[in-house]
Write a protein that holds these residues in place. Structure first.
Motif, PDB file in Angstrom:
ATOM      1  N   PHE A  29       2.970   8.483   1.714  1.00 37.09           N
ATOM      2  CA  PHE A  29       1.986   7.617   1.501  1.00 37.09           C
ATOM      3  C   PHE A  29       1.843   5.947   2.068  1.00 37.09           C
ATOM      4  O   PHE A  29       1.887   5.524   1.130  1.00 37.09           O
ATOM      5  CB  PHE A  29       0.728   8.390   0.912  1.00 37.09           C
ATOM      6  N   THR A  30       1.166   5.923   2.756  1.00 38.83           N
ATOM      7  CA  THR A  30       0.275   4.225   3.246  1.00 38.83           C
ATOM      8  C   THR A  30      -0.568   4.112   3.233  1.00 38.83           C
ATOM      9  O   THR A  30      -1.422   5.182   4.114  1.00 38.83           O
ATOM     10  CB  THR A  30       1.421   4.161   4.064  1.00 38.83           C
ATOM     11  N   TYR A  31      -1.594   3.155   3.322  1.00 42.24           N
ATOM     12  CA  TYR A  31      -2.516   2.845   3.740  1.00 42.24           C
ATOM     13  C   TYR A  31      -2.863   2.825   5.318  1.00 42.24           C
ATOM     14  O   TYR A  31      -1.837   1.969   5.341  1.00 42.24           O
ATOM     15  CB  TYR A  31      -3.873   1.959   2.957  1.00 42.24           C
ATOM     16  N   GLY A  83       0.972  -1.264   0.013  1.00 44.06           N
ATOM     17  CA  GLY A  83      -0.190   0.044   0.016  1.00 44.06           C
ATOM     18  C   GLY A  83       0.835   1.231  -0.123  1.00 44.06           C
ATOM     19  O   GLY A  83       0.558   1.883   0.549  1.00 44.06           O
ATOM     20  N   THR A  84       1.925   1.572   0.024  1.00 53.85           N
ATOM     21  CA  THR A  84       2.868   2.427  -0.038  1.00 53.85           C
ATOM     22  C   THR A  84       3.012   2.595  -1.153  1.00 53.85           C
ATOM     23  O   THR A  84       3.671   2.391  -2.177  1.00 53.85           O
ATOM     24  CB  THR A  84       4.719   1.738   0.471  1.00 53.85           C
ATOM     25  N   MET A  92      -5.107   7.515   4.296  1.00 50.11           N
ATOM     26  CA  MET A  92      -3.544   7.110   3.701  1.00 50.11           C
ATOM     27  C   MET A  92      -3.348   8.660   5.392  1.00 50.11           C
ATOM     28  O   MET A  92      -3.725   9.507   5.781  1.00 50.11           O
ATOM     29  CB  MET A  92      -3.135   7.631   2.292  1.00 50.11           C
ATOM     30  N   ARG A 114     -10.330   5.626   1.150  1.00 52.41           N
ATOM     31  CA  ARG A 114      -9.403   4.936   2.749  1.00 52.41           C
ATOM     32  C   ARG A 114      -8.645   5.967   2.361  1.00 52.41           C
ATOM     33  O   ARG A 114      -8.277   6.756   1.866  1.00 52.41           O
ATOM     34  CB  ARG A 114      -8.448   3.738   1.360  1.00 52.41           C
TER      35      ARG A 114
END
Length: 228
Positions: free
Chosen positions: A225-227, A28-29, A176, A174
């Motif tokens: 950014f990551t989820y 997710g990154t 982040m 979602r």
């Protein structure tokens, strides 16, 4: 009261199903430059036009129907030549473009090409919290960067760690999170990212609760950014 907004922000994130660092998924990154290209600006985030927004409307090769700046009225409509009153509020720029193309094509032009963009969103807000002089909810008018958002809150306090500024954002439904080095941005050593409507900025990630600090601890690099 100082951390009321932060607690509110944390509560808004609680529904994401996060369960500590185990929820982190490397897949997710996202590279920050690609993220900002993809999600920067009202059009990319599915922004819906509202009253008092300033729009740019371009009808290709028809100057009389093009406007560098036109304001959505209080009832959510645009007043346009030939078309008269057209509903704009509640539509995305892409949806309004398509609607105007259809209207013009049905009665006035052959294969019209219409482009609509938001030049100034009247009611976009950002929460700025943590180690800042005046935490609060601030209205953004036009393009706003991270530096500008923190400046709205009159900057970090004397004890703030400006190397760790967290930004929470919703992308396609979602949540982040990313951490930026505000000190490096000020020195011109890092890109000043754009802040979007409904972002939550927290200066000094030590002010976050343990759950979010655990998530940040496993991020591969700053400004990614990551989820959640």
């Amino acid at each position: 009261m100082r951390f009321f907004l932060l607690l509110l922000a944390a509560a808004s994130l609680a529904g994401c199903g996060m369960r500590g660092p185990a929820a982190y998924n490397a897949a997710g990154t996202i590279d920050p430059e690609q993220f900002m290209l993809r999600s920067s600006g009202p059009e990319a985030t599915g922004y819906r036009i509202g009253p008092a927004d300033k729009l740019s409307v371009t009808v290709l090769q028809v100057e009389d129907l093009s406007f560098a700046e036109i304001v959505v009225d209080a009832s959510g409509k645009l007043q346009l030549p030939l078309l008269g009153s057209v509903q704009a509020a509640g539509l995305t720029p892409a949806e309004l473009s398509a609607d105007l193309q259809t209207r013009l094509g049905e009665r006035y032009l052959r294969n019209p090409q219409v482009s609509v963009s938001v030049s100034e969103a009247a009611s976009q807000k950002v929460i700025v919290d943590g180690a800042v002089t005046k935490p609060g909810v601030y209205v953004m008018r036009g393009r706003t960067t991270l530096l500008q958002a923190v400046a709205m809150a009159e900057g970090g306090t004397q004890i703030a760690d400006l190397k760790k500024v967290a930004v929470f954002r919703t992308v396609e439904g979602r949540r982040m999170i990313a951490v930026f080095d505000l000190a490096a941005i000020r020195r011109g050593q890092a890109t000043d990212p754009e802040i979007l409507g409904d972002d939550i900025v927290v200066v000094d990630t030590s002010r976050l609760n343990a759950r979010y600090r655990d998530i940040l601890a496993v991020l591969p690099a700053l400004a990614y950014f990551t989820y959640l």
